[in-house]
Design a protein around this motif. Sequence first.
Motif, mmCIF file in Angstrom:
data_model
loop_
_atom_site.group_PDB
_atom_site.id
_atom_site.type_symbol
_atom_site.label_atom_id
_atom_site.label_comp_id
_atom_site.label_asym_id
_atom_site.label_seq_id
_atom_site.Cartn_x
_atom_site.Cartn_y
_atom_site.Cartn_z
ATOM 1 N N ASN A 33 51.524 20.060 104.830
ATOM 2 C CA ASN A 33 51.838 21.347 105.746
ATOM 3 C C ASN A 33 51.941 22.919 105.562
ATOM 4 N N GLU A 87 53.849 25.720 106.005
ATOM 5 C CA GLU A 87 54.168 26.508 106.249
ATOM 6 C C GLU A 87 55.289 26.624 104.606
ATOM 7 N N GLN A 88 54.388 27.177 103.913
ATOM 8 C CA GLN A 88 55.351 27.705 102.880
ATOM 9 C C GLN A 88 56.259 28.282 102.464
ATOM 10 N N SER A 89 56.646 27.603 101.421
ATOM 11 C CA SER A 89 58.079 28.044 101.172
ATOM 12 C C SER A 89 58.597 29.308 100.274
ATOM 13 N N VAL A 90 60.056 29.426 99.950
ATOM 14 C CA VAL A 90 60.095 30.634 99.126
ATOM 15 C C VAL A 90 60.233 29.814 97.793
ATOM 16 N N ARG A 91 59.635 30.274 96.548
ATOM 17 C CA ARG A 91 59.388 29.251 95.168
ATOM 18 C C ARG A 91 60.063 30.712 93.641
ATOM 19 N N PRO A 133 55.325 33.873 101.056
ATOM 20 C CA PRO A 133 56.911 34.155 101.859
ATOM 21 C C PRO A 133 56.626 35.630 101.187
ATOM 22 N N SER A 161 56.141 33.248 94.773
ATOM 23 C CA SER A 161 56.367 32.519 95.939
ATOM 24 C C SER A 161 54.369 31.696 95.740
#
Length: 265
Positions: free
Chosen positions: A3, A5-9, A182, A186
Amino acid sequence: MHNSEQSVRRFHDVLQPRPKATGIDVQCALQHFALITYAIAPEKFQQIIPERFQLDTILYNGKAHVLMSVVPFIDVDFTSAVYPFPKFTMGQTNYRVYVIDRETGERCVWFIGTTLDSWTIVVPRHLWMLPWHRAKIDFDCEFDAQQNCYRHYHMRTQSDWANAELRLTQSTEDTWQFEGFPDLESFQVYLTHPLAGFYHRRDGKLGSYRVWHDRLNPQPAQLNYAKFDLLERMGLVSFEDQQHPYSVLIEPINHFTIYLPPTVY
């Protein structure tokens, strides 16, 4: 499968109190802790990472890439977390790839292996079958406490398995690189806060161990020179491309607890 698409962390989602140390758990401080990270095409890991793990890719230069870090440091005050015990100091370099455990969903790292400069390597290598390799590791580092940065950082490893040489410098002008994420936090969570590591034991079985640490705070630095024989030999990053890492970070010292013995699957 991966995947891009890195999400907010956020650190507040992953920071946790230190689990109680028992038995043979170890605590140590890691000095001259550096992360030299490369963005690598996912297909190069097809024969390396088992099916159980998904590559935790990012979108970089318009394509999916896997991040892999070379992580040199000196273990100082390496000792039992539970009992009075002699303290050891030893150089170490980890080679790790960022992955997701499909069975648990946990973000973790896959260790290709480690070099260690200590006779104590007999325990992890022979008793626990860790992919750890004997090395002679020298650090020559000068940290300017007033400027809070390294004037120079030089690490050299001599090892049958993975010779390495690394030269870094740091200034207050060095900038963060986190393309594919993002935001900065993150990226920091992704790179510095996996608490589980998996690897192929020397007998081929899957092994794992866990660590605990508080929030790490490495700062950007610049690569002057890198030569990691292992990355070239495995066809992951050529010597030429090793001069252009995705990011370089250094932290003068941090503290880890390591939960032992490792798990065998």
